[in-house]
Scaffold this motif. Structure first.
Motif, short mmCIF file in Angstrom:
data_model
loop_
_atom_site.label_atom_id
_atom_site.label_comp_id
_atom_site.label_asym_id
_atom_site.label_seq_id
_atom_site.Cartn_x
_atom_site.Cartn_y
_atom_site.Cartn_z
N PRO A 247 3.77 -17.03 -4.72
CA PRO A 247 4.27 -17.02 -6.25
C PRO A 247 2.67 -17.45 -6.78
CG PRO A 247 5.18 -18.63 -3.72
CD PRO A 247 4.20 -18.31 -3.91
N ALA A 280 8.12 -16.65 3.25
CA ALA A 280 8.67 -16.85 2.45
C ALA A 280 8.37 -17.92 2.10
CB ALA A 280 9.45 -15.42 1.77
N ALA A 284 5.56 -20.26 -0.62
CA ALA A 284 6.08 -21.41 -1.66
C ALA A 284 5.88 -22.66 -1.56
CB ALA A 284 7.91 -20.92 -1.56
N LEU A 309 10.40 -22.24 -5.67
CA LEU A 309 11.14 -20.89 -5.33
C LEU A 309 12.48 -21.00 -6.65
CD1 LEU A 309 13.05 -23.16 -1.70
CD2 LEU A 309 10.91 -20.88 -2.19
N SER A 312 11.52 -16.99 -6.84
CA SER A 312 12.26 -15.89 -6.48
C SER A 312 13.13 -15.63 -7.15
CB SER A 312 11.91 -16.58 -4.94
OG SER A 312 11.06 -17.44 -4.56
N GLN A 316 16.69 -13.42 -3.11
CA GLN A 316 15.86 -13.79 -1.67
C GLN A 316 15.75 -14.73 -2.65
OE1 GLN A 316 11.31 -13.79 -2.68
NE2 GLN A 316 11.63 -12.98 -0.29
N ARG A 317 16.38 -15.87 -3.88
CA ARG A 317 15.91 -16.87 -4.44
C ARG A 317 17.05 -17.86 -3.82
NH1 ARG A 317 17.48 -18.43 -10.42
NH2 ARG A 317 16.15 -15.96 -10.21
#
Length: 328
Positions: A247, A280, A284, A309, A312, A316-317
């Motif tokens: 990110p 993932a 973050a 997050l 994202s 996915q978020r």
């Protein structure tokens, strides 16, 4: 088994170091023999296992730290600091044989950190301090493999954890050439391995990142996650590779970022996420860590990780934020 400060049995135990960090913000690293004049200094507790414990605790997993510190003022300060975060410290041992570990951390304007460490009492953790059970999970810091008796304690802990049905993770934040034989011998007892790209290549002799991860996975770990800093992470699990971008955040200080990554990975896996989703989530956590100064008590929790997050993409978020119990 011990009880945590919440009255519940800790879900995870972390074995490694607890130390004092002295942070110095410097314009640039000096040449050999030169002087680096800091513009700011700050102190606090740290240590790879301690940092990981703090982030796990703040994410919502009750944890206990298994470490050794000196019977000195620095040890008292470190113990007080980490206790205030909620981490259970009843497994932390004190000794008069050595002083508490001290790390001097130079941080340059680009956020990169250079560390000089004296491990002091940390390696004096012995087998007698190792509990019989570990809740659901045992996390080991690779620094524990640098010398006995702490190294022997790490192996005993891993064997006991596996024998009682707990999973085991290992983070390698240290140059593996200093303990390559021990690291490779431990891997059959490890379920989840976290390692940097340079460390993975050095440990396996492979020039290619994927070849290095494949070689490490062949020794036992079902999940192998490679930390690649600003380039994100590379995951090997179930025989396949997954590239995960980092990110975008403003980098302030990279200290503790790898520890936070490891905490995020362990947290998500313990909460039932598949390895790809867990990795993932870990990126973050690592990104949230580089956005703050220092480690230890400065490291991120649910709010800070949730904010990262929020960058994202959907869907996915929502899936990632659900790990925090957040449907937003």
């Amino acid at each position: 088994m011990i009880s945590s400060g919440t009255g519940r049995e800790p879900e995870a135990v972390l074995l490694g170091d607890l130390n004092i960090d002295l942070f110095l913000d410097i314009p640039a690293l000096p040449r050999p023999g030169g002087d680096g004049v800091a513009t700011h200094q700050r102190t606090g507790f740290g240590g790879s296992a301690a940092n990981t414990a703090v982030v796990l605790q703040r994410l919502g997993i009750d944890v206990a730290l298994l470490a050794c510190i000196g019977d000195d003022d620095w040890g008292t300060a470190a113990l007080s600091g980490i206790s205030e975060t909620g981490v259970d410290t009843r497994l932390v041992r004190r000794t008069v044989a050595e002083g508490t570990s001290l790390n001097v951390v130079a941080v340059t304007p680009d956020g990169e950190r250079t560390m000089l460490a004296y491990r002091g009492a940390s390696p004096l953790l012995d087998v007698d301090a190792v509990p019989e059970r570990f809740g659901r999970h045992l996390h080991l810091s690779g620094y524990a493999l640098l010398g006995d008796p702490q190294r022997a304690a790490a192996f005993v802990a891993a064997r006991r954890a596996r024998a009682t049905g707990a999973t085991v993770s290992l983070d390698v934040p240290v140059d593996p050439t200093a303990c390559a034989e021990e690291l490779l011998a431990l891997l059959p007892l490890v379920d989840v391995l976290v390692i940097g790209a340079e460390e993975a290549r050095a440990l396996t002799g492979a020039g290619d990142e994927r070849a290095a991860l494949r070689a490490l996975a062949a020794r036992g770990p079902a999940v192998v996650a490679m930390k690649r800093g600003a380039d994100g992470a590379l995951l090997h699990a179930d025989g396949t590779f997954t590239d995960l971008p980092a990110p975008r955040v403003d980098v302030v200080d990279s200290t503790g970022a790898g520890d936070s990554f490891g905490a995020g990975l362990v947290f998500a896996l313990l909460r039932g996420a598949d390895p790809g989703t867990a990795c993932a989530f870990a990126t973050a956590c690592g990104a949230a860590a580089v956005a703050v100064r220092g480690a230890g008590a400065s490291l991120p929790g649910r709010a800070e990780v949730g904010a990262v997050l929020g960058q994202s993409p959907e869907p996915q978020r929502a899936h990632l934020r659900a790990l925090l119990g957040d449907s937003g």
